[in-house]
Design an enzyme around this catalytic site. Sequence first.
Site, mmCIF file in Angstrom:
data_model
loop_
_atom_site.group_PDB
_atom_site.id
_atom_site.type_symbol
_atom_site.label_atom_id
_atom_site.label_comp_id
_atom_site.label_asym_id
_atom_site.label_seq_id
_atom_site.Cartn_x
_atom_site.Cartn_y
_atom_site.Cartn_z
ATOM 1 N N LYS A 37 -22.733 -36.847 -49.467
ATOM 2 C CA LYS A 37 -23.681 -36.657 -50.564
ATOM 3 C C LYS A 37 -24.773 -35.654 -50.203
ATOM 4 O O LYS A 37 -25.234 -34.905 -51.076
ATOM 5 C CB LYS A 37 -24.305 -37.988 -50.984
ATOM 6 C CG LYS A 37 -25.252 -38.637 -50.000
ATOM 7 C CD LYS A 37 -25.782 -39.948 -50.542
ATOM 8 C CE LYS A 37 -26.726 -40.632 -49.564
ATOM 9 N NZ LYS A 37 -27.966 -39.899 -49.373
ATOM 10 N N THR A 38 -25.189 -35.617 -48.941
ATOM 11 C CA THR A 38 -26.200 -34.632 -48.545
ATOM 12 C C THR A 38 -25.655 -33.221 -48.686
ATOM 13 O O THR A 38 -26.366 -32.300 -49.114
ATOM 14 C CB THR A 38 -26.657 -34.882 -47.095
ATOM 15 O OG1 THR A 38 -27.184 -36.207 -46.988
ATOM 16 C CG2 THR A 38 -27.726 -33.880 -46.687
ATOM 17 N N ASP A 228 -32.155 -38.542 -54.797
ATOM 18 C CA ASP A 228 -31.240 -39.158 -53.839
ATOM 19 C C ASP A 228 -31.551 -40.649 -53.718
ATOM 20 O O ASP A 228 -32.662 -41.092 -54.003
ATOM 21 C CB ASP A 228 -31.398 -38.469 -52.475
ATOM 22 C CG ASP A 228 -30.287 -38.833 -51.504
ATOM 23 O OD1 ASP A 228 -29.285 -39.416 -51.938
ATOM 24 O OD2 ASP A 228 -30.440 -38.525 -50.300
ATOM 25 N N GLU A 229 -30.575 -41.440 -53.289
ATOM 26 C CA GLU A 229 -30.729 -42.897 -53.093
ATOM 27 C C GLU A 229 -31.285 -43.561 -54.364
ATOM 28 O O GLU A 229 -32.194 -44.393 -54.309
ATOM 29 C CB GLU A 229 -31.652 -43.186 -51.898
ATOM 30 C CG GLU A 229 -31.233 -42.531 -50.602
ATOM 31 C CD GLU A 229 -30.000 -43.164 -49.966
ATOM 32 O OE1 GLU A 229 -29.418 -44.073 -50.591
ATOM 33 O OE2 GLU A 229 -29.611 -42.740 -48.870
ATOM 34 N N GLN A 259 -25.003 -50.027 -51.769
ATOM 35 C CA GLN A 259 -25.954 -49.883 -50.671
ATOM 36 C C GLN A 259 -27.387 -50.145 -51.124
ATOM 37 O O GLN A 259 -28.341 -49.696 -50.483
ATOM 38 C CB GLN A 259 -25.847 -48.484 -50.057
ATOM 39 C CG GLN A 259 -24.488 -48.191 -49.443
ATOM 40 C CD GLN A 259 -24.439 -46.837 -48.764
ATOM 41 O OE1 GLN A 259 -25.036 -46.617 -47.718
ATOM 42 N NE2 GLN A 259 -23.714 -45.908 -49.370
ATOM 43 N N ARG A 619 -22.196 -47.783 -40.858
ATOM 44 C CA ARG A 619 -22.910 -46.870 -39.950
ATOM 45 C C ARG A 619 -22.011 -46.463 -38.789
ATOM 46 O O ARG A 619 -22.294 -45.473 -38.104
ATOM 47 C CB ARG A 619 -24.166 -47.526 -39.364
ATOM 48 C CG ARG A 619 -25.238 -48.002 -40.336
ATOM 49 C CD ARG A 619 -25.640 -46.949 -41.327
ATOM 50 N NE ARG A 619 -24.894 -47.114 -42.564
ATOM 51 C CZ ARG A 619 -24.828 -46.210 -43.527
ATOM 52 N NH1 ARG A 619 -25.443 -45.050 -43.381
ATOM 53 N NH2 ARG A 619 -24.146 -46.439 -44.634
#
Length: 766
Positions: A37-38, A228-229, A259, A619
């Site tokens: 996504k980044t 974002d997020e 998330q 992670r």
Amino acid sequence: MSHAVSDLLHGLNQQQQEAVLATSGPVLVVAGPGSGKTRVLTHRIAHLIQNENVIPEEILAVTFTNKAAGEIKKRVEGLIGPGAANGMWMGTFHSIGVRFLRQNPGLVADRLGILPNFVIYDDADQVAIAKQAIVANNLDVKNVAPRRMLARISAAKSQLLSPTDFVETIENYGDEIVSRVYREYQALLGKANAVDFDDLLVLPIRLFDSSPQILERYQQRFRHILVDEYQDTNRVQYVLVSALAEYHRNLFVVGDPDQSIYAWRQADIRNILEFQEDFPDARLIKLETNYRSTRRIVETADRLIRENTQRIERTLITENDEGEMVSLRELSDERHEARFIVDEIRRLQQSTGVRADQIAVMYRTTAQSRVIEESFRMSGIPYRIIGGLRFYERKEVKDVIAFLRIIHNPADELSLNRVIDNMPIGRGIGPKAIDAVRAWAEQHNLGLVEGFVAAAGALDAPALAGAARSSAQRLGFAIAQLRELEKELTLSELFDALVEKTGYQSAFHHENEEEMERWANVLELRNDLEDFDALGPGEALAAYLDQVQLVSDADTMKDDAPEVTLITLHSAKGLEYPIVFIAGVEEGLLPVSRAIEEEPTNPNAIEEERRLFYVGITRAEKLLYLTHASGRARYGKWDMAIPSRFLANLPVETVRTVGRQSVSGPVSLVGRARSQFATSNSRSSDAPIRTTTIVPDWVAERNAPGATEQPPVSLEAGLKVFHPKFGEGEILSVTERRGDQEYEIAFKLHGTKRLLASLAKLDIIE
């Protein structure tokens, strides 16, 4: 497709390309962990600037941390050239909120009553103000917890409820207490010309409500807004973004409801789940390919999260190698668990050469870190704890920053009190002296800081004598001189003058190694200040103080530190490591006991805990270890520990269970539990690894070759049962629940509890 466009799309998969090119109208990108996504955000911004004729000043990009903002900007300029992103608004909601307020000082003062030199109070400052507000209402801080009040106040602000609005919501005496403390707390902030973190979001909305023309100016300016997020936004952030995007409607949000783990910060998962209801014409794009983890880790995570109902359906897939099995290990207690983690890390380092900084140990609660840190300290393996004391929270650093704050904002009495209490220049100024200066200042319509400055040279100075008088004068002169010097010196030069005039270096004993380490922190602060020297006198101090208050743990993490990272699951969001250990995967820890207690009335609490476990699992890149203990010390005594219900959701084909074997049935299970309780006070933490387990039979046996999933033993209402933790009780009701059964049991000593049959470990009492 032009050459420039094709260059920016090179290396992106089909869904990523679609997200980059969808530049018109609202867009929701559901991005799974490790799905790039980044990369999508950076390539999209580069595409807007290079190919869509959007100038950087027309882009507003909101990120979860300032560190992430810096990384995205760096990547954008790597794609389209140095300086190409200059002028773009990028940062966290809080940093952007500050920017709105700083850009409109006149209106902020006129409409909101906040002077341009306002300061931002951090967590410790807010606690101090909350205590003052509690005392001012004739309440006892022992009975009315300041942090509890702050949590309620923050929740109110996240719903845009002012102290006056909150009065309308009062339902009980507890709410009445909160209302009184909230009103006084806000009044004290106003008196200090200070704001808290929630105000940085609320005040811009109030500014826009009072000045529609200012809102319209920003609406027209920002042609493209990227967030974002998005799953972690709260109501205030939702209102702010929606208002800013109303004119051009080019709102691009990226997030993953799987998330969403910050409900305790008032994050509202409905913002992302209902995005398409808010914007019916929105495009939905799913990034489902994970580029981070092995196939077994991806499948483990995907199987786990499918148990949740609050989600946008998607499948997490990967083209990576199969990888090693996920290792599930049961240990005897928390010390044994910690030793296993340390020993396994040492083994991995010796056998594979893995670096310490490629490993993370994660846990649900900060309390778990104590025993783990103890084992690391004894092992000699270098480690760092994320979420511990940050640089800017160290006493000596806060002392200097406090003096800088009163130079910038003379209304900040909280910082003045810190200077008086902790710096040599404050010696001799006691409570009586402060009260005398305050009374004199009020007679002259001055605040306390201004009172010290004015009294230093006044003929009718306060009625002080001896050391108090000379100390008060010395402090007043120092504040006055440094305020003048701030107009002509760089920030680092101002630091030098501050240390000299306050005599702060004399507070550290040079022959004491610990004291010299603290002084080294003060000198490190000077290095920090040098980065702002280019802004010039006057402007630099305000910018620096804003940064100090807005920095987060993630912003200060060093990427190259050769140390194992010890970190909570909440803090691990957005990070990745080749090797991850998740400790304490037990009922009461993961899910945390509070969520279990809330489950009957708030099943969403358990879903958030499952999302937190999902975040931890995703992670890991190469190796994942899950550990739980047979027993754990709680509140000073050893107690049985129950494996987390989430372990039953993990796929047998990807998880290898180590150090356990099936037990014969629920009767023997409870019998063993009883014997463990009887000897719990004499247990040794050096006990060997258990080869038996307290996991219910049907969970343990499904790991056997050729085994199929077996349901738990079904019990009926009216039966007398024994539970290893709650003792004797009677089953009141039995409810079918997603292939399992839920028992409502009235225990003699612990009241009524709701327990899943698969996890309850009940023995029938004849």
